[in-house]
Design a protein around this motif. Structure first.
Motif, short mmCIF file in Angstrom:
data_model
loop_
_atom_site.label_atom_id
_atom_site.label_comp_id
_atom_site.label_asym_id
_atom_site.label_seq_id
_atom_site.Cartn_x
_atom_site.Cartn_y
_atom_site.Cartn_z
N PHE A 30 6.94 -6.35 6.20
CA PHE A 30 6.84 -6.47 4.67
C PHE A 30 5.78 -7.34 4.17
O PHE A 30 5.06 -7.32 3.13
CB PHE A 30 8.23 -7.31 4.37
CG PHE A 30 8.43 -7.85 2.90
CD1 PHE A 30 8.66 -6.86 1.67
CD2 PHE A 30 8.26 -9.17 2.86
CE1 PHE A 30 8.79 -7.47 0.65
CE2 PHE A 30 8.36 -9.65 1.47
CZ PHE A 30 8.48 -8.87 0.40
N TYR A 33 2.46 -5.67 4.73
CA TYR A 33 2.24 -4.69 3.26
C TYR A 33 1.84 -5.59 2.11
O TYR A 33 0.97 -5.16 1.42
CB TYR A 33 3.51 -3.87 3.28
CG TYR A 33 3.71 -2.78 3.95
CD1 TYR A 33 2.83 -1.54 3.94
CD2 TYR A 33 4.94 -2.65 4.56
CE1 TYR A 33 2.97 -0.52 4.70
CE2 TYR A 33 5.08 -1.49 5.69
CZ TYR A 33 4.22 -0.32 5.59
OH TYR A 33 4.34 0.47 6.50
N ILE A 34 2.42 -6.57 1.93
CA ILE A 34 1.99 -7.46 0.80
C ILE A 34 0.69 -7.76 0.75
O ILE A 34 -0.23 -7.93 -0.23
CB ILE A 34 3.07 -8.60 0.66
CG1 ILE A 34 4.12 -8.24 0.13
CG2 ILE A 34 2.30 -9.91 -0.29
CD1 ILE A 34 5.29 -9.36 -0.06
N GLU A 36 -1.74 -6.28 2.27
CA GLU A 36 -2.51 -5.00 2.02
C GLU A 36 -2.83 -4.95 0.74
O GLU A 36 -3.93 -4.61 0.42
CB GLU A 36 -1.76 -3.84 2.50
CG GLU A 36 -2.62 -2.51 2.34
CD GLU A 36 -1.90 -1.32 2.84
OE1 GLU A 36 -2.63 -0.36 2.81
OE2 GLU A 36 -0.59 -1.60 2.98
N TRP A 37 -1.87 -5.28 -0.18
CA TRP A 37 -1.93 -5.17 -1.64
C TRP A 37 -2.72 -6.27 -2.12
O TRP A 37 -3.54 -6.08 -2.87
CB TRP A 37 -0.49 -5.07 -2.46
CG TRP A 37 0.01 -3.74 -2.36
CD1 TRP A 37 1.22 -3.34 -1.31
CD2 TRP A 37 0.02 -2.81 -3.08
NE1 TRP A 37 1.52 -2.04 -1.58
CE2 TRP A 37 0.77 -1.62 -2.68
CE3 TRP A 37 -0.78 -2.56 -4.17
CZ2 TRP A 37 0.89 -0.44 -3.38
CZ3 TRP A 37 -0.76 -1.26 -4.97
CH2 TRP A 37 0.24 -0.14 -4.16
N ALA A 98 -3.03 1.42 -1.10
CA ALA A 98 -2.71 -0.06 -1.49
C ALA A 98 -3.78 -0.85 -0.98
O ALA A 98 -4.21 -2.14 -1.49
CB ALA A 98 -1.60 -0.50 -0.52
N ALA A 112 0.70 -3.17 9.42
CA ALA A 112 1.90 -2.98 8.58
C ALA A 112 2.43 -1.69 9.19
O ALA A 112 3.93 -1.56 9.33
CB ALA A 112 1.85 -2.82 7.10
N THR A 116 6.02 -1.32 11.47
CA THR A 116 7.13 -0.41 10.83
C THR A 116 7.56 0.51 11.97
O THR A 116 8.75 0.82 12.05
CB THR A 116 6.57 0.41 9.69
OG1 THR A 116 6.10 -0.30 8.50
CG2 THR A 116 7.44 1.24 9.06
N TRP A 169 1.11 3.95 0.44
CA TRP A 169 1.45 3.29 -0.70
C TRP A 169 2.95 3.12 -0.88
O TRP A 169 3.49 2.15 -1.55
CB TRP A 169 0.98 3.92 -1.93
CG TRP A 169 1.11 5.31 -2.05
CD1 TRP A 169 0.23 6.34 -1.89
CD2 TRP A 169 2.48 5.80 -2.66
NE1 TRP A 169 1.10 7.42 -1.85
CE2 TRP A 169 2.31 7.50 -2.46
CE3 TRP A 169 3.54 5.58 -3.05
CZ2 TRP A 169 3.16 8.44 -2.91
CZ3 TRP A 169 4.53 6.49 -3.53
CH2 TRP A 169 4.20 7.87 -3.45
N LEU A 172 5.51 -0.77 1.18
CA LEU A 172 6.00 -1.80 0.73
C LEU A 172 7.23 -1.54 0.15
O LEU A 172 8.35 -2.49 0.24
CB LEU A 172 5.15 -2.50 -0.44
CG LEU A 172 5.74 -3.78 -0.94
CD1 LEU A 172 5.83 -4.82 0.35
CD2 LEU A 172 4.73 -4.29 -2.14
N THR A 176 10.89 -3.06 1.55
CA THR A 176 11.92 -3.95 1.10
C THR A 176 13.20 -3.52 0.94
O THR A 176 14.45 -4.39 1.19
CB THR A 176 11.29 -4.11 -0.43
OG1 THR A 176 9.76 -4.58 -0.32
CG2 THR A 176 12.06 -5.10 -1.42
#
Length: 370
Positions: A30, A33-34, A36-37, A98, A112, A116, A169, A172, A176
């Motif tokens: 998580f 991924y954040i 990455e954005w 992302a 990420a 995962t 994309w 995330l 979540t």
């Protein structure tokens, strides 16, 4: 305690440990991924979209074309350049994802995805150990259904990535909700390993429930892409109207696939899994005939399964025959998923019927303060 009982208890404990370990790894994913954005740079997509929506006056500033005719000179206007294929369509490319096209963002994205995949393996091991501890399919109550559903949803996402589909994309948003689902499972819905009620002792358990879980996971992917489509479509509409979206909206939405791509993806996902949902209902009816002596009795679970089927059938029919595309179809798809979601949580927890196997309704109400 017999040796067999001790073995089953150990497997149940291992299952719990693996599920908690998966949650820890998903939490790391998580944050990756954040990252990455956050570290994805602003791509060329925003500039391309802005170029496609320049005021017409600026494009009309090109000089006229002069042509000679016998006995004089005629001035012809330069032909207009069409930047839209059809009325209402947009020639906007997909976003880079992302990571925003940056190496740093892409690195975090790959980390990420790796986390995962590791979390998926741990969760799958937890589901498998739960099955071994009770020597049956691990779908006898809501806790088992939840951990299997979340694992399947992540598996669908990883499979799409393995097939080279542009869905990173989605990571995330997927992780979540998976964390929320697992958190609900281990706190509110947890049930000790136990044997099934007599009605569930059938090979149809493997067929009916497994297909229901798979359908739900795919419907979920379609619902998330539909929600993102609505945001992206609003963003493109604002650009086309000459508006200026906020910096956060621009940074986030320009990296998603184009609205047309998201709309097409969600439609294809829902259309692909709808026949399997039809089979799920038919299989459940056959199982009901074996277990209760009747194929259909309008039990709450049966009723809402049928309502969900009608909603998705209406969505697909509207897209295929009435030409419903875009936002109208998206709202109908979300309504259909809301029916599935209520069938999954609401009916199982709060409505009494022949499918009330988990006995979690009272526990949920007490946890909510009632």
């Amino acid at each position: 305690m017999t040796l067999a009982a001790a073995t089953h208890e150990n497997l149940a404990n291992i299952s719990n440990t693996l599920i908690y370990s998966a949650m820890a790894v998903y939490t790391l994913a998580f944050f990756a991924y954040i990252a990455e954005w956050l570290f994805g740079s602003r791509s060329k997509v925003g500039r391309t979209a802005a170029a496609l929506t320049e005021p017409r006056e600026e494009k009309a500033a090109a000089p006229a074309v002069t042509a000679r005719k016998a006995g004089g000179t005629a001035v012809l206007e330069r032909p207009k350049v069409t930047v839209r294929a059809t009325a209402g369509a947009r020639d906007v490319p997909d976003g880079p994802g992302a990571h925003g096209g940056s190496e740093q963002g892409d690195l975090y994205g790959r980390i990420a995805v790796s986390l995962t995949a590791l979390g998926f393996l741990l969760a799958f091991g937890g589901v498998l150990c739960r099955a071994l501890s009770v020597e049956r399919a691990p779908w006898g109550n809501m806790y088992e259904f939840n951990i299997t559903f979340s694992t399947t949803a992540v598996g669908v996402y990883l499979l799409l990535l393995a097939l080279k589909t542009n869905v990173r994309w989605l990571g995330l948003f997927l992780i979540t909700t998976v964390l929320l689902d697992l958190g609900l499972a281990v706190t509110v819905l947890y049930t000790e390993s136990d044997q099934l009620v007599p009605a569930l002792h059938s090979y149809w358990l493997w067929i009916h429930v497994s297909t229901a879980i798979l359908c739900g996971a795919v419907f979920y992917v379609g619902a998330v892409s539909t929600i993102l489509y609505l945001f992206r479509d609003s963003y493109e509409n604002k650009l086309a109207g000459g508006g200026t979206p906020g910096r956060f909206a621009t940074s986030f939405l320009e990296r998603l696939p184009a609205a047309a791509s998201l709309d097409k993806f969600s439609y294809r996902v829902n259309a692909a899994v709808f026949p399997l949902w039809t089979f799920t209902i038919v299989a459940g009816a056959i199982w009901a005939g074996d277990a209760w002596g009747r194929y259909w009795g309008w039990d709450p679970k049966e009723t809402w399964s049928f309502i969900t089927w009608v909603a998705y059938a209406g969505y697909l029919h509207a897209r295929a025959t009435a030409g419903w595309k875009g936002r109208k179809a998206a709202y109908l798809a979300l309504l259909a998923f809301a029916c599935w979601l209520f069938n999954y949580y609401g009916v199982n927890m709060f409505v009494s019927g022949k499918h009330s196997y988990a006995d979690v309704g009272l526990g949920v109400l007490q946890a909510a303060g009632f």
